[in-house]
Design a protein around this motif. Structure first.
Motif, PDB file in Angstrom:
ATOM      1  N   ASP A 178     -11.646  12.093   4.034  1.00 14.75           N
ATOM      2  CA  ASP A 178     -10.494  11.367   3.510  1.00 14.75           C
ATOM      3  C   ASP A 178     -10.866   9.906   3.369  1.00 14.75           C
ATOM      4  OD1 ASP A 178      -8.092  10.223   2.843  1.00 14.75           O
ATOM      5  OD2 ASP A 178      -7.052  10.761   4.698  1.00 14.75           O
ATOM      6  N   VAL A 179     -11.203   9.500   2.154  1.00 16.53           N
ATOM      7  CA  VAL A 179     -11.675   8.144   1.916  1.00 16.53           C
ATOM      8  C   VAL A 179     -10.573   7.109   2.121  1.00 16.53           C
ATOM      9  CG1 VAL A 179     -11.192   8.127  -0.573  1.00 16.53           C
ATOM     10  CG2 VAL A 179     -13.064   6.734   0.334  1.00 16.53           C
ATOM     11  N   THR A 180      -9.308   7.524   2.010  1.00 14.09           N
ATOM     12  CA  THR A 180      -8.222   6.542   2.096  1.00 14.09           C
ATOM     13  C   THR A 180      -8.155   5.881   3.476  1.00 14.09           C
ATOM     14  OG1 THR A 180      -6.543   8.189   2.733  1.00 14.09           O
ATOM     15  CG2 THR A 180      -6.870   7.786   0.371  1.00 14.09           C
ATOM     16  N   LYS A 181      -8.552   6.589   4.518  1.00 10.00           N
ATOM     17  CA  LYS A 181      -8.512   6.001   5.865  1.00 10.00           C
ATOM     18  C   LYS A 181      -9.460   4.815   5.968  1.00 10.00           C
ATOM     19  CE  LYS A 181      -7.225  10.294   8.252  1.00 10.00           C
ATOM     20  NZ  LYS A 181      -7.629  11.298   9.261  1.00 10.00           N
TER      21      LYS A 181
ATOM     22  N   PHE B 293      -4.315   9.620  -5.639  1.00  4.23           N
ATOM     23  CA  PHE B 293      -4.649   8.661  -4.591  1.00  4.23           C
ATOM     24  C   PHE B 293      -3.659   7.498  -4.548  1.00  4.23           C
ATOM     25  CE2 PHE B 293      -8.884  10.642  -4.638  1.00  4.23           C
ATOM     26  CZ  PHE B 293      -9.104  10.742  -3.275  1.00  4.23           C
ATOM     27  N   THR B 294      -3.066   7.175  -5.695  1.00  2.00           N
ATOM     28  CA  THR B 294      -2.072   6.104  -5.720  1.00  2.00           C
ATOM     29  C   THR B 294      -0.913   6.426  -4.786  1.00  2.00           C
ATOM     30  OG1 THR B 294      -2.646   5.492  -7.989  1.00  2.00           O
ATOM     31  CG2 THR B 294      -0.466   4.838  -7.196  1.00  2.00           C
ATOM     32  N   GLY B 295      -0.396   7.648  -4.874  1.00  2.00           N
ATOM     33  CA  GLY B 295       0.691   8.067  -4.001  1.00  2.00           C
ATOM     34  C   GLY B 295       0.280   8.123  -2.548  1.00  2.00           C
ATOM     35  N   LEU B 296      -0.936   8.604  -2.291  1.00  2.00           N
ATOM     36  CA  LEU B 296      -1.415   8.677  -0.905  1.00  2.00           C
ATOM     37  C   LEU B 296      -1.496   7.294  -0.275  1.00  2.00           C
ATOM     38  CD1 LEU B 296      -4.301  11.319  -1.202  1.00  2.00           C
ATOM     39  CD2 LEU B 296      -2.072  11.632  -0.114  1.00  2.00           C
ATOM     40  N   LEU B 297      -2.023   6.351  -1.015  1.00  2.00           N
ATOM     41  CA  LEU B 297      -2.144   4.989  -0.480  1.00  2.00           C
ATOM     42  C   LEU B 297      -0.779   4.347  -0.277  1.00  2.00           C
ATOM     43  CD1 LEU B 297      -5.179   3.729  -2.613  1.00  2.00           C
ATOM     44  CD2 LEU B 297      -5.183   4.249  -0.158  1.00  2.00           C
ATOM     45  N   ASP B 298       0.113   4.505  -1.252  1.00  2.00           N
ATOM     46  CA  ASP B 298       1.448   3.905  -1.136  1.00  2.00           C
ATOM     47  C   ASP B 298       2.242   4.516   0.009  1.00  2.00           C
ATOM     48  OD1 ASP B 298       0.977   2.196  -3.240  1.00  2.00           O
ATOM     49  OD2 ASP B 298       2.035   3.418  -4.720  1.00  2.00           O
ATOM     50  N   ASP B 299       2.133   5.835   0.176  1.00  2.00           N
ATOM     51  CA  ASP B 299       2.924   6.530   1.194  1.00  2.00           C
ATOM     52  C   ASP B 299       2.360   6.345   2.601  1.00  2.00           C
ATOM     53  OD1 ASP B 299       4.525   7.426  -0.842  1.00  2.00           O
ATOM     54  OD2 ASP B 299       3.666   9.445  -0.915  1.00  2.00           O
ATOM     55  N   ASN B 300       1.041   6.423   2.725  1.00  2.00           N
ATOM     56  CA  ASN B 300       0.426   6.421   4.055  1.00  2.00           C
ATOM     57  C   ASN B 300       0.050   5.033   4.558  1.00  2.00           C
ATOM     58  OD1 ASN B 300       0.621   9.226   4.100  1.00  2.00           O
ATOM     59  ND2 ASN B 300      -1.405   9.511   3.212  1.00  2.00           N
ATOM     60  N   TYR B 301      -0.172   4.115   3.621  1.00  3.73           N
ATOM     61  CA  TYR B 301      -0.615   2.776   4.025  1.00  3.73           C
ATOM     62  C   TYR B 301       0.194   1.714   3.270  1.00  3.73           C
ATOM     63  CZ  TYR B 301      -4.438   5.748   5.590  1.00  3.73           C
ATOM     64  OH  TYR B 301      -5.164   6.750   6.177  1.00  3.73           O
ATOM     65  N   PRO B 302       1.487   1.638   3.533  1.00 10.01           N
ATOM     66  CA  PRO B 302       2.336   0.680   2.799  1.00 10.01           C
ATOM     67  C   PRO B 302       1.916  -0.773   3.003  1.00 10.01           C
ATOM     68  CG  PRO B 302       3.519   1.630   4.673  1.00 10.01           C
ATOM     69  CD  PRO B 302       2.275   2.433   4.501  1.00 10.01           C
ATOM     70  N   ASP B 303       1.305  -1.073   4.154  1.00 13.88           N
ATOM     71  CA  ASP B 303       0.867  -2.452   4.408  1.00 13.88           C
ATOM     72  C   ASP B 303      -0.311  -2.857   3.523  1.00 13.88           C
ATOM     73  OD1 ASP B 303       2.801  -2.675   6.334  1.00 13.88           O
ATOM     74  OD2 ASP B 303       1.454  -2.324   8.027  1.00 13.88           O
ATOM     75  N   LEU B 304      -0.934  -1.872   2.882  1.00  5.95           N
ATOM     76  CA  LEU B 304      -2.077  -2.141   2.009  1.00  5.95           C
ATOM     77  C   LEU B 304      -1.635  -2.536   0.597  1.00  5.95           C
ATOM     78  CD1 LEU B 304      -5.175  -2.066   2.346  1.00  5.95           C
ATOM     79  CD2 LEU B 304      -5.144   0.263   1.402  1.00  5.95           C
ATOM     80  N   LYS B 305      -0.356  -2.378   0.328  1.00  9.25           N
ATOM     81  CA  LYS B 305       0.151  -2.662  -1.021  1.00  9.25           C
ATOM     82  C   LYS B 305      -0.137  -4.115  -1.391  1.00  9.25           C
ATOM     83  CE  LYS B 305       4.163  -1.508  -3.880  1.00  9.25           C
ATOM     84  NZ  LYS B 305       3.486  -0.412  -4.572  1.00  9.25           N
ATOM     85  N   GLY B 306      -0.623  -4.329  -2.614  1.00  4.20           N
ATOM     86  CA  GLY B 306      -0.983  -5.660  -3.065  1.00  4.20           C
ATOM     87  C   GLY B 306      -2.388  -6.078  -2.704  1.00  4.20           C
ATOM     88  N   LYS B 307      -3.099  -5.212  -1.966  1.00  8.00           N
ATOM     89  CA  LYS B 307      -4.460  -5.538  -1.540  1.00  8.00           C
ATOM     90  C   LYS B 307      -5.510  -4.665  -2.228  1.00  8.00           C
ATOM     91  CE  LYS B 307      -2.847  -6.955   3.061  1.00  8.00           C
ATOM     92  NZ  LYS B 307      -2.939  -6.696   4.519  1.00  8.00           N
ATOM     93  N   TRP B 308      -5.055  -3.853  -3.178  1.00  7.77           N
ATOM     94  CA  TRP B 308      -6.005  -3.017  -3.910  1.00  7.77           C
ATOM     95  C   TRP B 308      -5.538  -2.885  -5.355  1.00  7.77           C
ATOM     96  CZ3 TRP B 308      -4.251   1.551  -6.153  1.00  7.77           C
ATOM     97  CH2 TRP B 308      -3.021   2.039  -5.689  1.00  7.77           C
TER      98      TRP B 308
ATOM     99  N   LYS C 115       3.599  13.207 -10.520  1.00 13.10           N
ATOM    100  CA  LYS C 115       2.645  12.143 -10.852  1.00 13.10           C
ATOM    101  C   LYS C 115       1.386  12.697 -11.508  1.00 13.10           C
ATOM    102  CE  LYS C 115       5.571   9.233  -9.382  1.00 13.10           C
ATOM    103  NZ  LYS C 115       6.468   8.592 -10.373  1.00 13.10           N
ATOM    104  N   ASP C 116       1.413  13.956 -11.946  1.00 17.58           N
ATOM    105  CA  ASP C 116       0.334  14.488 -12.772  1.00 17.58           C
ATOM    106  C   ASP C 116       0.353  13.778 -14.121  1.00 17.58           C
ATOM    107  OD1 ASP C 116      -0.511  16.331 -10.903  1.00 17.58           O
ATOM    108  OD2 ASP C 116       0.562  18.020 -11.784  1.00 17.58           O
ATOM    109  N   LEU C 117      -0.789  13.376 -14.602  1.00 20.19           N
ATOM    110  CA  LEU C 117      -0.856  12.656 -15.871  1.00 20.19           C
ATOM    111  C   LEU C 117      -0.630  13.611 -17.046  1.00 20.19           C
ATOM    112  CD1 LEU C 117      -4.018  10.444 -15.200  1.00 20.19           C
ATOM    113  CD2 LEU C 117      -1.612   9.868 -14.796  1.00 20.19           C
TER     114      LEU C 117
END
Length: 414
Positions: free
Chosen positions: A251-254, A270-285, A338-340
């Motif tokens: 799991d690369v997101t960790k 991965f966008t949803g995974l990052l937003d949901d699991n690591y909200p404090d990371l928002k604005g840093k990627w 969120k499927d394209l």
């Protein structure tokens, strides 16, 4: 292929294929679309879990239709499809991953697509190609998947990186800067080995102008362009910029969250995974297109929807597939999953049109490529997986590894 690795027994596939007849249809007009009937549908992974809700919505406006959706795990999907095809019991509508379609079309168990109803120009070229085999189309594009570059913008500031890397040379320079100046353990995370390593390699291969199989069905995996791409891919491991010890299921997101990994190539989920699991990371990627070699070209994945050649409900099945794959249906499906969307018109309104980040995905899909459908595509790509591993683990040169893969693949292509 899709986000989850699909496995199956090659021996079972070959044995089953020998028992199948190229049926091409059920021999009659079948049940009329407006008759009372039940449609059976198999869908995989997350899509299988969420399609049932869409089916209930469809039934509200089609009172004569009952849609029975069976979710299938990607880990057992291939095996179940082969067994059902051998027994003549495929569902009326079935989700086909990109590596599957050529195999099942070659068996003769899929109904050719009505190209008067479903038009090639409505869909991304690579998505339509995935549903085609031997000059005919057997699957209507449902959703698409591609890879773009995810990178830490806050660490980029520390590393003195002013903009996202736009070329492969800049990608490697950025990976080094992230390590030396921003404290990242790994500048770039790419898969070193295991099933479907080829999916991680595709952006390097296609951007360099290489391919595994060309449009004429000829194996070309040891072309100079492909060798160059694998040399570049392997150099990230040789120079210590990427971790050659990554295990399957990583799991690369960790590590992206902690800053241990500064960049990786990933799909839209991965966008949803990052937003949901690591909200404090928002604005840093942020995300950026695949850095260019000859060009910026990523892989095209996703799934198509196919109708069984033996279905007695082809008319109703076609209407249901149309509902799922027109612009409106795909825009609504994006909101759920969120499927394209594979249908280009779905991108012309709402968030899909107005979100700058989503437009990066849209632009990447315009040039994305897929490997032409082949009956033994899963086995073919496994040979490339092995070649990549031999290079990332320092056991072979790129040229020797791809020469070996070429000799093996030449006997598999059709």
């Amino acid at each position: 292929m899709n986000r989850a690795a699909a496995t199956g027994s090659l021996a079972l596939t070959l044995a089953s294929a020998l028992t199948l007849t190229a049926c091409g249809g059920s021999g009659g007009a079948g049940v009329a679309a407006d008759a009372k009937q039940t449609l059976t549908v198999w869908a995989m992974g997350t899509e299988g879990e969420k399609l049932g809700d869409v089916a209930k919505e469809y039934e509200k406006t089609h009172s004569n239709i009952t849609v029975k959706v069976t979710p299938i795990g990607w880990d057992v999907a291939h095996q179940k499809l082969v067994a059902a095809a051998a027994a003549g019991k495929l569902p009326d509508v079935v989700q086909m991953g990109g590596t599957y379609l050529g195999e099942f079309a070659d068996m003769g168990v899929l109904e050719p697509v009505d190209t008067k109803t479903f038009k090639e120009g409505d869909f991304f070229p690579a998505a339509w190609q995935q549903g085609s085999y031997d000059g005919k189309t057997y699957g209507v594009p449902w959703y698409v998947d591609t890879r773009v570059l995810f990178y830490r913008t806050d660490l980029a500031d520390k590393a003195g990186i002013k903009k996202a890397p736009a070329t492969m040379a800049e990608l490697q320079s950025a990976a080094r800067a992230y390590q030396e100046k921003a404290g990242a353990k790994w500048g770039l995370s790419v898969q070193p080995r295991g099933l479907d390593t080829v999916q991680s390699f595709y952006p390097f291969l296609f951007s360099a102008g290489g391919a595994i199989v060309d449009d004429d069905g000829k194996a070309v995996v040891n072309s100079p362009s492909a060798v160059k791409a694998l040399e570049n891919y392997g150099s990230f491991f040789k120079k210590g910029l990427s971790d050659k010890g990554v295990q399957p299921g990583y799991d690369v997101t960790k590590d992206f969250n902690t800053g241990s990994v500064a960049m990786f190539f990933g799909g839209p989920w991965f966008t949803g995974l990052l937003d949901d699991n690591y909200p404090d990371l928002k604005g840093k990627w942020a995300i950026a297109p695949v850095p260019a070699d000859q060009a910026s070209v990523s892989m095209a994945g996703g799934s198509s929807l196919a109708v069984s050649a033996d279905s007695d409900h082809k008319a109703a099945a076609k209407e249901f597939v149309s509902y799922l794959t027109d612009a409106k249906g795909q825009a609504e499906w994006f909101e759920r999953t969120k499927d394209l969307p594979a249908n280009k018109a779905a991108w012309e309104s709402g968030d899909l049109a107005g979100d700058p980040a989503l437009q990066i995905w849209r632009k990447q899909m315009d040039t994305a490529r897929s490997t032409p459908s082949q009956p033994k595509l899963t086995e073919i790509t496994s040979k490339v997986d092995a070649a990549i591993e031999s290079v990332t683990q320092g056991k072979s040169t790129a040229k020797a590894a791809l020469d070996k893969a070429q000799s093996e693949i030449e006997g598999l292509v059709q």
